[in-house]
Design a protein around this motif. Structure first.
Motif, PDB file in Angstrom:
ATOM      1  N   MET A  95      14.106  -5.945  32.233  1.00  0.00           N
ATOM      2  CA  MET A  95      15.170  -6.276  31.259  1.00  0.00           C
ATOM      3  C   MET A  95      14.720  -6.085  29.851  1.00  0.00           C
ATOM      4  SD  MET A  95      16.392  -9.638  33.254  1.00  0.00           S
ATOM      5  CE  MET A  95      15.000 -10.647  33.335  1.00  0.00           C
ATOM      6  N   ASN A  96      15.822  -5.335  29.441  1.00  0.00           N
ATOM      7  CA  ASN A  96      15.852  -4.882  27.774  1.00  0.00           C
ATOM      8  C   ASN A  96      16.527  -5.620  27.061  1.00  0.00           C
ATOM      9  OD1 ASN A  96      14.763  -3.425  26.138  1.00  0.00           O
ATOM     10  ND2 ASN A  96      16.207  -1.592  26.356  1.00  0.00           N
ATOM     11  N   ALA A 124      17.334 -25.260  22.417  1.00  0.00           N
ATOM     12  CA  ALA A 124      15.986 -25.103  22.509  1.00  0.00           C
ATOM     13  C   ALA A 124      15.333 -24.918  23.937  1.00  0.00           C
ATOM     14  CB  ALA A 124      15.016 -26.216  21.620  1.00  0.00           C
ATOM     15  N   LYS A 131      17.583 -22.799  13.946  1.00  0.00           N
ATOM     16  CA  LYS A 131      18.152 -21.899  12.998  1.00  0.00           C
ATOM     17  C   LYS A 131      19.557 -21.386  13.766  1.00  0.00           C
ATOM     18  CE  LYS A 131      15.242 -20.119   9.422  1.00  0.00           C
ATOM     19  NZ  LYS A 131      14.448 -19.036   9.149  1.00  0.00           N
TER      20      LYS A 131
ATOM     21  N   MET B   1      12.101 -17.046   9.711  1.00  0.00           N
ATOM     22  CA  MET B   1      12.086 -15.963  10.646  1.00  0.00           C
ATOM     23  C   MET B   1      13.268 -16.403  11.379  1.00  0.00           C
ATOM     24  SD  MET B   1       9.778 -15.199  14.216  1.00  0.00           S
ATOM     25  CE  MET B   1      10.969 -15.125  15.583  1.00  0.00           C
ATOM     26  N   SER B   2      14.125 -15.191  11.592  1.00  0.00           N
ATOM     27  CA  SER B   2      15.215 -15.168  12.505  1.00  0.00           C
ATOM     28  C   SER B   2      15.026 -14.472  13.700  1.00  0.00           C
ATOM     29  CB  SER B   2      16.388 -14.293  11.887  1.00  0.00           C
ATOM     30  OG  SER B   2      17.406 -14.190  12.629  1.00  0.00           O
ATOM     31  N   ASP B   3      15.509 -15.297  14.924  1.00  0.00           N
ATOM     32  CA  ASP B   3      15.152 -14.821  16.160  1.00  0.00           C
ATOM     33  C   ASP B   3      16.263 -13.946  16.962  1.00  0.00           C
ATOM     34  OD1 ASP B   3      13.762 -17.843  16.885  1.00  0.00           O
ATOM     35  OD2 ASP B   3      12.668 -16.010  16.983  1.00  0.00           O
ATOM     36  N   VAL B   4      17.464 -13.760  15.897  1.00  0.00           N
ATOM     37  CA  VAL B   4      18.603 -13.021  16.369  1.00  0.00           C
ATOM     38  C   VAL B   4      18.187 -11.458  16.431  1.00  0.00           C
ATOM     39  CG1 VAL B   4      20.951 -12.862  16.469  1.00  0.00           C
ATOM     40  CG2 VAL B   4      19.980 -14.951  15.836  1.00  0.00           C
ATOM     41  N   SER B   5      18.166 -10.824  17.568  1.00  0.00           N
ATOM     42  CA  SER B   5      17.786  -9.198  17.370  1.00  0.00           C
ATOM     43  C   SER B   5      19.208  -8.719  17.931  1.00  0.00           C
ATOM     44  CB  SER B   5      16.808  -8.985  18.283  1.00  0.00           C
ATOM     45  OG  SER B   5      16.963  -9.373  19.660  1.00  0.00           O
ATOM     46  N   ASN B   7      19.977  -5.581  18.905  1.00  0.00           N
ATOM     47  CA  ASN B   7      19.283  -4.385  19.252  1.00  0.00           C
ATOM     48  C   ASN B   7      20.621  -3.216  19.607  1.00  0.00           C
ATOM     49  OD1 ASN B   7      19.652  -5.682  21.656  1.00  0.00           O
ATOM     50  ND2 ASN B   7      18.595  -4.422  22.645  1.00  0.00           N
ATOM     51  N   SER B  13      14.306  -3.544  23.018  1.00  0.00           N
ATOM     52  CA  SER B  13      14.455  -5.092  22.241  1.00  0.00           C
ATOM     53  C   SER B  13      13.292  -5.687  22.246  1.00  0.00           C
ATOM     54  CB  SER B  13      15.362  -5.847  23.261  1.00  0.00           C
ATOM     55  OG  SER B  13      15.079  -7.216  23.274  1.00  0.00           O
ATOM     56  N   TYR B  15      12.708  -8.337  23.007  1.00  0.00           N
ATOM     57  CA  TYR B  15      12.494  -9.430  24.169  1.00  0.00           C
ATOM     58  C   TYR B  15      12.547  -8.561  25.362  1.00  0.00           C
ATOM     59  CZ  TYR B  15      14.335 -12.925  21.071  1.00  0.00           C
ATOM     60  OH  TYR B  15      14.303 -14.081  20.052  1.00  0.00           O
ATOM     61  N   HIS B  16      11.902  -7.531  25.394  1.00  0.00           N
ATOM     62  CA  HIS B  16      11.851  -6.605  26.460  1.00  0.00           C
ATOM     63  C   HIS B  16      11.040  -7.392  27.579  1.00  0.00           C
ATOM     64  CE1 HIS B  16      11.430  -2.710  28.789  1.00  0.00           C
ATOM     65  NE2 HIS B  16      10.387  -3.068  28.962  1.00  0.00           N
ATOM     66  N   SER B  32       6.316 -15.738  23.964  1.00  0.00           N
ATOM     67  CA  SER B  32       7.372 -16.759  24.150  1.00  0.00           C
ATOM     68  C   SER B  32       6.689 -18.484  23.895  1.00  0.00           C
ATOM     69  CB  SER B  32       7.846 -16.708  25.642  1.00  0.00           C
ATOM     70  OG  SER B  32       6.865 -16.245  26.535  1.00  0.00           O
ATOM     71  N   ASP B  38       9.987 -24.545  18.071  1.00  0.00           N
ATOM     72  CA  ASP B  38      10.994 -25.421  17.750  1.00  0.00           C
ATOM     73  C   ASP B  38      11.291 -26.225  19.079  1.00  0.00           C
ATOM     74  OD1 ASP B  38      11.902 -24.534  15.201  1.00  0.00           O
ATOM     75  OD2 ASP B  38      13.278 -23.115  16.196  1.00  0.00           O
ATOM     76  N   LEU B  39      11.053 -25.697  19.974  1.00  0.00           N
ATOM     77  CA  LEU B  39      11.179 -26.508  21.419  1.00  0.00           C
ATOM     78  C   LEU B  39      10.213 -27.698  21.533  1.00  0.00           C
ATOM     79  CD1 LEU B  39      12.610 -27.068  24.200  1.00  0.00           C
ATOM     80  CD2 LEU B  39      11.009 -25.397  25.093  1.00  0.00           C
ATOM     81  N   PHE B  41       8.763 -29.180  18.999  1.00  0.00           N
ATOM     82  CA  PHE B  41       9.043 -29.877  18.123  1.00  0.00           C
ATOM     83  C   PHE B  41      10.226 -30.905  18.578  1.00  0.00           C
ATOM     84  CE2 PHE B  41      11.953 -31.261  14.797  1.00  0.00           C
ATOM     85  CZ  PHE B  41      11.150 -32.296  14.063  1.00  0.00           C
TER      86      PHE B  41
END
Lengths: 418, 297
Positions: A95-96, A124, A131, B1-5, B7, B13, B15-16, B32, B38-39, B41
């Motif tokens: 999965m990409n 979460a 964020k 850091m921003s997690d939004v990618s 792609n 990605s 997240y591959h 991961s 955050d989780l 926490f």
């Protein structure tokens, strides 16, 4: 065409049934003791159940794919593997993109925490960073329509409100791949409509969605493509309406042997059983194609096997996978049926169903226990007509049944009162 | 850091993911796990808030527990002629309990991670390790409050009574305490890994867990000192008490905070070795269990 965003290659999944080590300590000790006494003979036969067998398909970015199948066809197993909850036994999935999976609404909600805290926690758990939730918080609250209660503990929420908050969080997850299991079956109709709307807009943004549902209507409405699973294999893959039609036809295929003892979908649990179901027109002739507004008889034959039968019921399923209506001897307070064998005639004076295809399942209970359940005991279609004298019927896509009603002009009431 | 990618469809990605059956003994998804901070926490936050909402004393329960336990211990110590002659018994007990309770709390709360979170684990994937980690972190807060309470009690003794002159806290040892706390966390989490694996397989053992922790308390020199018991054991059996990895830790706590109790280098080295083994082997079992655990629920 773009590279596939999901590539499923020969996925298989086996579950162990009745093998050592599947249960509690007590069972394990019992198995061990059995082995000791019987010199190594297995206590139960080791049998693997293959929930998925050699499944392969690809999904392109932006596709919305429906996954359709009977209970036990392997849909949930596939979703669990795709969302990494469990692993396949063999095969591989690439999965990409980020995967967001929604197998349940409100997973991990804690009743003592406030709505706000739960939004963050649930976000979460579903894979959002703090964020991201910060950024979307106002949208989520607005979507859930719960701004007033956001700082109240969730345990004081109504169940509808809880579901709204939970879905709102999930809907604002922004993964490239969204895996959804039947979660739309929650909340009131208006909210469901809103959820489907949200999913449509998510799809329009070019994200990929895999969607499991029993509701063929939703699948047709949302998905361009559908994959039909049967006994852990892909039996159809293509245009959603075609795949759904094929799936429904397959379900009807079983009708001829519905009353056979070998029918694997039949649940024959007790002595009392059904032997036949006939659909008859008002003239008493067998029919398959009915007209709404006309009289129809369902003749259901049974053998009691000496057990008193407490209720016999017909479920009339429509194309959307919804029971349009039920006919039960209990509704008429017919009491216990003691006859050894016989034929019950259910009669609908004026058939109130809208246009479409229907399947009937017959269910019978002795005491509280299920004795026999024959799914797809008969099929019929309604090709037109109406219970209303005008002959006009509501659109079949949105409406399952018609009810008689009247409507008339009232004399103008004086406002000054009595 | 921003997690939004965002792609491009053709690019790979960040997240591959590849999902395939994994039979190797060691595979951890550190990437991961890092994303799940955050989780972790929020789990800590959840544990804290949910535990003390709708209780009268709230976080004061953090100190009520050691006070009551100290009381019970003092009864046992007087009856059994155990404990310390040099320092006041409450201080003696509170110091030992600091170390012990941190261990016990982690094991009690993370020792059946799979069995207790089955419903959650069946419905959503997140790095399962974040659960025991969050427990270790949230119990750290308990430890901090109890530590503060200890300081208050200590202050009361030093300034209000003359018992203070017998207390020889060792500052150099106190500076080492953060490492010892980390040691306890690793040991407890490692132990919890093992019991999580066992309870995932046999749910029945969940009920045994708190009982086992109770029993462990009695074989650990918390109520009594290591010396006192070693003196009463026959020569051939002395090693038994030193084999307990928590024994030198509790002794070290009392040594640092009160100047009683010894430092046992050999026993301590053994404890560190055992901790590392438990932690690594336990983590291996844990990650093997997590991959297909839901199939057996």
């Amino acid at each position: 065409m773009a590279e596939p965003i999901i590539r499923v290659e020969n996925i298989s999944k086996a579950f162990r049934l009745g093998v050592l080590g599947a249960g509690s300590l007590r069972e394990d000790v019992a198995s061990w003791w059995y082995q000791m006494r019987n010199k190594g003979a297995r206590r139960e036969l080791a049998s693997d159940f293959w929930a998925l067998q050699d499944l392969s398909f690809e999904v392109k970015p932006g596709e919305v794919v429906g996954i359709v199948g009977h209970n036990g066809a392997g849909k949930s197993t596939l979703l669990k593997i795709l969302s990494r909850i469990t692993e396949p036994t063999s095969g591989r999935i690439v999965m990409n993109g980020r995967v967001g999976s929604l197998l349940e609404v409100g997973t991990g909600f804690h009743p003592e925490l406030t709505g706000r805290e739960n939004v963050y926690l649930n976000g979460a758990i579903l894979g959002m960073s703090r964020k991201e939730v910060d950024r979307k918080f106002d949208e989520i609250v607005e979507f859930a329509e719960c701004a007033r209660f956001i700082d109240t503990p969730v345990k004081r929420y109504s169940s509808g409100m809880r579901v709204r908050v939970a879905f709102a969080v999930a809907a604002h997850l922004e993964p490239e791949i969204l895996v959804i299991d039947e979660v739309l079956a929650v909340g009131d109709a208006a909210f469901q409509e809103k959820c489907i709307g949200k999913m449509e807009s998510v799809a329009e943004e070019g994200r990929t969605i895999l969607f499991v549902s029993h509701n063929m209507g939703t699948i047709r409405q949302l998905c361009q493509r559908a994959i039909v699973l049967q006994n852990g294999r892909v039996t159809a893959d293509g245009d959603a309406s075609e795949a759904v039609s094929q799936y429904l036809q397959d379900m009807e295929k079983g009708v001829n042997e519905a009353f056979s003892e070998n029918n694997p979908k039949r649940k024959l649990r007790g002595k009392a059983r059904f032997t036949d179901l006939l659909i008859l027109s008002k003239e008493g002739l067998p029919v398959q194609d009915l007209i709404a507004g006309e009289t129809v008889h369902f003749d259901l034959s049974f053998e009691s096997g000496g057990e008193p039968i407490h209720s016999i019921r017909l479920d009339i399923w429509n194309d959307f996978g919804v029971v349009a209506t039920q006919l039960s001897t209990r509704f008429l307070e017919m009491g216990t049926i003691d006859q050894e064998r016989g034929t019950l005639r259910f009669t609908i004076e004026s058939l109130p169903l809208t246009r479409g295809r229907y399947r009937i399942s017959a269910v019978c209970h002795c005491h509280e226990d299920l004795s026999d359940l024959v799914p797809n005991a008969a099929v019929f279609s309604v090709s037109g007509g109406s219970i209303h004298s005008s002959g006009i019927s509501p659109p079949s896509g949105r409406c399952t049944t018609m009810i008689p009603f009247t409507c008339g002009m009232q004399a103008v009431r004086s406002l000054s009162g009595v | 850091m921003s997690d939004v990618s965002q792609n491009s469809p053709t690019g790979v990605s960040p997240y591959h993911t590849v999902i395939e059956p994994n039979q190797s003994w060691w595979r951890l998804d550190f990437r991961s796990l890092f994303r799940a901070r955050d989780l972790i926490f929020l789990f800590v936050h959840r544990d804290f808030v949910s535990k003390y909402k709708q209780t009268i004393l709230g976080p004061a329960w953090f100190v009520v527990q050691p006070i009551l336990t100290t009381g019970v211990f003092m009864v046992i110590q007087m009856l059994g002629n155990l404990g310390s002659r040099e320092v006041p018994l409450p201080l003696y007990n509170l110091a030992g309990l600091l170390a012990w309770q941190y261990f016990a709390n982690i094991v009690n709360n993370a020792g059946a991670t799979f069995a207790n979170n089955a419903n959650l684990f069946r419905k959503v994937y997140f790095p399962r390790l974040s659960v025991p980690i969050s427990v270790a972190v949230s119990q750290l807060m308990t430890l901090a409050v109890q530590g503060l309470f200890y300081v208050v009690v200590l202050g009361a003794y030093v300034f209000l009574t003359d018992a203070g002159k017998n207390i020889n806290a060792s500052w150099s040892a106190i500076l080492l305490l953060p490492f010892v706390v980390m040691h306890i966390a690793l040991l407890a989490v490692g132990f919890a890994f093992f019991t999580s694996w066992l309870t995932a397989r046999y749910r029945d053992l969940t009920f045994l867990l708190t009982f086992v922790v109770q029993l462990l308390l009695y074989v650990t020199p918390v109520i009594y000192s290591l010396d006192a018991v070693a003196a009463r054991l026959p020569d051939g059996w002395k090693w038994l008490i030193f084999a307990n990895p928590m024994a030198p830790i509790v002794e070290f706590f009392r040594h640092a905070l009160l100047g009683v109790g010894g430092v046992y280098p050999v026993s301590y080295a053994w404890s560190v070795g055992l901790t590392l083994f438990l932690f690594l082997a336990g983590m291996m079992l844990f990650q093997r269990t997590e991959r297909t655990f839901v199939d057996s629920v």
